[in-house]
Motif scaffolding. Sequence first.
Motif, mmCIF file in Angstrom:
data_model
loop_
_atom_site.group_PDB
_atom_site.id
_atom_site.type_symbol
_atom_site.label_atom_id
_atom_site.label_comp_id
_atom_site.label_asym_id
_atom_site.label_seq_id
_atom_site.Cartn_x
_atom_site.Cartn_y
_atom_site.Cartn_z
ATOM 1 N N SER A 1 45.988 83.795 -5.829
ATOM 2 C CA SER A 1 44.989 82.771 -5.500
ATOM 3 C C SER A 1 44.930 82.581 -3.992
ATOM 4 O O SER A 1 45.720 83.166 -3.254
ATOM 5 C CB SER A 1 45.374 81.447 -6.162
ATOM 6 O OG SER A 1 46.613 80.995 -5.639
ATOM 7 N N CYS A 2 44.028 81.738 -3.568
ATOM 8 C CA CYS A 2 43.955 81.423 -2.130
ATOM 9 C C CYS A 2 44.715 80.139 -1.807
ATOM 10 O O CYS A 2 44.743 79.712 -0.660
ATOM 11 C CB CYS A 2 42.508 81.301 -1.692
ATOM 12 S SG CYS A 2 41.762 79.715 -2.152
ATOM 13 N N CYS B 1 43.196 75.354 -4.439
ATOM 14 C CA CYS B 1 43.281 74.259 -5.418
ATOM 15 C C CYS B 1 44.480 73.364 -5.103
ATOM 16 O O CYS B 1 44.376 72.139 -5.130
ATOM 17 C CB CYS B 1 43.419 74.826 -6.833
ATOM 18 S SG CYS B 1 41.999 75.740 -7.410
ATOM 19 N N SER C 1 38.772 77.954 -10.809
ATOM 20 C CA SER C 1 38.073 79.124 -11.348
ATOM 21 C C SER C 1 38.977 80.333 -11.539
ATOM 22 O O SER C 1 38.791 81.108 -12.480
ATOM 23 C CB SER C 1 36.927 79.518 -10.415
ATOM 24 O OG SER C 1 36.018 78.463 -10.309
ATOM 25 N N CYS C 2 39.934 80.523 -10.652
ATOM 26 C CA CYS C 2 40.822 81.686 -10.799
ATOM 27 C C CYS C 2 41.625 81.591 -12.090
ATOM 28 O O CYS C 2 41.716 82.554 -12.852
ATOM 29 C CB CYS C 2 41.789 81.781 -9.616
ATOM 30 S SG CYS C 2 41.008 82.100 -8.048
ATOM 31 N N CYS D 1 35.988 75.460 -7.766
ATOM 32 C CA CYS D 1 36.607 76.368 -6.785
ATOM 33 C C CYS D 1 36.464 75.782 -5.382
ATOM 34 O O CYS D 1 35.557 76.152 -4.670
ATOM 35 C CB CYS D 1 35.960 77.743 -6.875
ATOM 36 S SG CYS D 1 36.603 78.937 -5.677
ATOM 37 N N PRO D 2 37.357 74.880 -4.995
ATOM 38 C CA PRO D 2 38.397 74.277 -5.825
ATOM 39 C C PRO D 2 37.805 73.146 -6.666
ATOM 40 O O PRO D 2 36.670 72.735 -6.422
ATOM 41 C CB PRO D 2 39.377 73.707 -4.789
ATOM 42 C CG PRO D 2 38.494 73.336 -3.643
ATOM 43 C CD PRO D 2 37.406 74.370 -3.605
HETATM 44 FE FE1 SF4 Z 1 41.128 79.308 -4.281
HETATM 45 FE FE2 SF4 Z 1 38.929 78.778 -5.687
HETATM 46 FE FE3 SF4 Z 1 40.906 80.198 -6.790
HETATM 47 FE FE4 SF4 Z 1 41.245 77.597 -6.332
HETATM 48 S S1 SF4 Z 1 39.777 78.523 -7.751
HETATM 49 S S2 SF4 Z 1 42.714 79.228 -5.870
HETATM 50 S S3 SF4 Z 1 40.085 77.342 -4.439
HETATM 51 S S4 SF4 Z 1 39.638 80.817 -5.022
#
Ligand code: SF4
Length: 169
Positions: A14-15, A18, A86-87, A138-139
């Motif tokens: 993930s980034c 969230c 979303s991830c 997202c987030p």
């Molecule tokens: Fe990042 Fe969006 Fe995935 Fe959350 S859902 S980890 S904000 S890419």
Amino acid sequence: MEKKVRIGFYALTSCYGCQLQLAMMDELLQLLPHAEIVCWFMVERDSYEDEPVDIAFIEGSVSTEEEIELVKKIRENAKIVVAVGSCAVHGGVQSWEKDKSLEELWKTVYGDGKVKFEPKMAEPVENYIKVDYRIYGCPPEKKDFLYAIGTFLVGSWPEDIDYPVCVEC
Ligand code: SF4
């Protein structure tokens, strides 16, 4: 004395957006007296991944063999599993390129270098374990986080939130 709800926040591929969203919420501080955060590596290095929790929040898509084992372990240790973002719910952006091979994607990002990593296609958490509740976005929006966490903390169950694909929908 009030029995605190034991909570874990876990990250897969993930980034970290969230978790960041959650960590920046001042309102979270008001909920913390009712909860014990057992695992959250982003804010607490002394986290305990193997500890049993009442609620496990999982961010990110399942993208390696290690993450398959991790989500299974989280499921074993948690009464309630919540997929966050979303991830975790859908697999995220990283799951979109289904018509390309992993090798092709790998070379696009890392070239022919010597990065050692054995990825698999990014998948939603639900492909591997039972998920009890989903927080979309997202987030996700702060209010959705607050609603879900607050409702769980008072011993109730949050309603599913309809999540439109665009604000006009
Ligand atoms: Fe990042 Fe969006 Fe995935 Fe959350 S859902 S980890 S904000 S890419």
